[in-house]
Design an enzyme around this catalytic site. Structure first.
Site, PDB file in Angstrom:
ATOM      1  N   ASP A  24       0.828  -1.212   0.000  1.00 54.01           N
ATOM      2  CA  ASP A  24       0.000   0.000   0.000  1.00 54.01           C
ATOM      3  C   ASP A  24       0.862   1.262   0.000  1.00 54.01           C
ATOM      4  O   ASP A  24       1.974   1.264   0.529  1.00 54.01           O
ATOM      5  CB  ASP A  24      -0.910  -0.030   1.240  1.00 54.01           C
ATOM      6  CG  ASP A  24      -2.044   0.975   1.131  1.00 54.01           C
ATOM      7  OD1 ASP A  24      -2.356   1.419  -0.005  1.00 54.01           O
ATOM      8  OD2 ASP A  24      -2.633   1.317   2.170  1.00 54.01           O
ATOM      9  N   HIS A  41       2.290   3.644  -9.115  1.00 51.41           N
ATOM     10  CA  HIS A  41       2.068   2.207  -9.352  1.00 51.41           C
ATOM     11  C   HIS A  41       3.257   1.603 -10.110  1.00 51.41           C
ATOM     12  O   HIS A  41       3.649   0.476  -9.849  1.00 51.41           O
ATOM     13  CB  HIS A  41       0.771   1.986 -10.141  1.00 51.41           C
ATOM     14  CG  HIS A  41      -0.452   2.362  -9.359  1.00 51.41           C
ATOM     15  ND1 HIS A  41      -0.633   2.013  -8.043  1.00 51.41           N
ATOM     16  CD2 HIS A  41      -1.566   3.061  -9.705  1.00 51.41           C
ATOM     17  CE1 HIS A  41      -1.799   2.477  -7.609  1.00 51.41           C
ATOM     18  NE2 HIS A  41      -2.387   3.128  -8.597  1.00 51.41           N
ATOM     19  N   LEU A 136      11.074 -20.244  -4.870  1.00 52.93           N
ATOM     20  CA  LEU A 136      10.043 -19.422  -4.225  1.00 52.93           C
ATOM     21  C   LEU A 136       8.693 -19.531  -4.951  1.00 52.93           C
ATOM     22  O   LEU A 136       8.637 -19.464  -6.177  1.00 52.93           O
ATOM     23  CB  LEU A 136      10.507 -17.954  -4.246  1.00 52.93           C
ATOM     24  CG  LEU A 136       9.532 -16.938  -3.672  1.00 52.93           C
ATOM     25  CD1 LEU A 136       9.438 -17.064  -2.154  1.00 52.93           C
ATOM     26  CD2 LEU A 136       9.943 -15.517  -4.051  1.00 52.93           C
ATOM     27  N   LEU A 200      -6.513  -5.186   7.399  1.00 52.85           N
ATOM     28  CA  LEU A 200      -6.282  -6.252   6.419  1.00 52.85           C
ATOM     29  C   LEU A 200      -6.914  -5.945   5.067  1.00 52.85           C
ATOM     30  O   LEU A 200      -6.552  -6.551   4.060  1.00 52.85           O
ATOM     31  CB  LEU A 200      -6.815  -7.587   6.939  1.00 52.85           C
ATOM     32  CG  LEU A 200      -6.110  -8.171   8.165  1.00 52.85           C
ATOM     33  CD1 LEU A 200      -6.703  -9.522   8.535  1.00 52.85           C
ATOM     34  CD2 LEU A 200      -4.617  -8.329   7.906  1.00 52.85           C
ATOM     35  N   SER A 201      -7.890  -5.025   5.032  1.00 53.33           N
ATOM     36  CA  SER A 201      -8.557  -4.660   3.772  1.00 53.33           C
ATOM     37  C   SER A 201      -8.985  -5.882   2.962  1.00 53.33           C
ATOM     38  O   SER A 201      -8.788  -5.933   1.749  1.00 53.33           O
ATOM     39  CB  SER A 201      -7.664  -3.741   2.927  1.00 53.33           C
ATOM     40  OG  SER A 201      -7.409  -2.529   3.618  1.00 53.33           O
TER      41      SER A 201
END
Ligand code: IPE
Ligand code: IPE
Ligand code: MG
Length: 247
Positions: A24, A41, A136, A200-201
């Site tokens: 965020d 962004h 990963l 947490l949105s």
């Protein structure tokens, strides 16, 4: 590099298996520099790439889930939504070969039926290409909501009851998790949120039941290797008793 010394500290402790990140603060980062949100962004995508490289290269965790676009983010202005979806598509298309070479397995969690066709095709391509990689595991949450995931599980349970006679008494936590679109994810060990907000949105609600939460005022585009490793150090200092008695 300055983060190498923090890495030494991280290596000396218990590593998290699953790190989830609410990325965020792109808008605020851009605003502070009198740039457009879009530029924020763009820089945010670079921060995500940096984090994936570090986590994959240094084997900090096995799973990394990145919140890239929420079910609520569709309510943003259409130009911003279009830009974000295009940026994600480009990111996947341009980085896939490098990520695949680094052993990364990449998949996308979210409401795929809402994706534009090209994004959808790119996502399928990268998932197929990296499917057998054992490094990963990067999960990109895209048009994702924790409540959406629960609703999907309930739908699957109703279908299973109708089609193969699943009995209510047989439904337990393992069954519910197995029916969720996030079934491949282990519980979150460390949940990071940047940009100062402490919520947490609607991210991974089920999987974060016992996550250690880490909030930092750093805006996402500025979240670098050292900032990530500091979050892991903080995690390593936590006492986790999962409702039991502290040892
Ligand atoms: C996070 O940055 C990116 C997405 C939610 C897609 P924001 O765009 O939410 O940035 P702020 O919160 O406005 O600073
Ligand atoms: C959460 O950030 C979603 C993502 C990071 C993709 P938001 O900026 O959308 O969340 P709120 O509006 O602050 O809760
Ligand atoms: Mg935000």
């Amino acid at each position: 590099m300055c983060w190498k010394s923090v890495l030494e500290r991280v290596r000396a402790g218990r590593l998290p298996d699953h790190v989830a990140v609410v990325m965020d603060g792109n808008g605020r980062w851009a605003k502070a520099r009198r740039l457009s949100r879009v530029e924020g962004h763009r820089r945010g995508a670079e921060a995500a790439e940096r984090l994936i490289r570090l986590a994959a290269g240094e084997r900090v965790c096995r799973h990394l889930t990145l919140f890239a676009f929420s079910t609520e983010n569709w309510d943003r202005p259409p130009e911003e939504v279009d830009f974000l979806l295009r940026l994600l598509e480009e990111f996947i298309a341009q980085k896939v070969d490098e990520l695949a070479a680094a052993g990364v397995r990449l998949d996308v969690l979210g409401e795929r039926e809402r994706f534009p066709e090209r994004l959808s095709a790119e996502v399928s391509r990268v998932e197929e290409l990296t499917r057998r990689n054992e490094g990963l595991q990067v999960h990109v949450a895209l048009s994702f909501g924790g409540r959406w995931a629960v609703v999907e599980a309930v739908r699957s349970a109703v279908r299973a009851a109708q089609e193969r006679g699943l009995q209510a008494e047989r439904v337990d936590e393992d069954v519910v998790h197995g029916l969720m679109p996030t079934a491949a994810l282990p519980d979150v060990d460390l949940m990071i949120r940047t940009a100062g907000e402490q919520r947490l949105s609607n991210f991974l609600l089920w999987e974060a039941a016992y996550a250690e939460l880490y909030f930092t005022p750093v805006l996402w585009p500025d979240f670098d290797e050292a900032a990530f490793l500091e979050a892991v150090v903080s995690y390593q200092g936590r006492q986790r008793s999962f409702g039991g008695v502290r040892p």
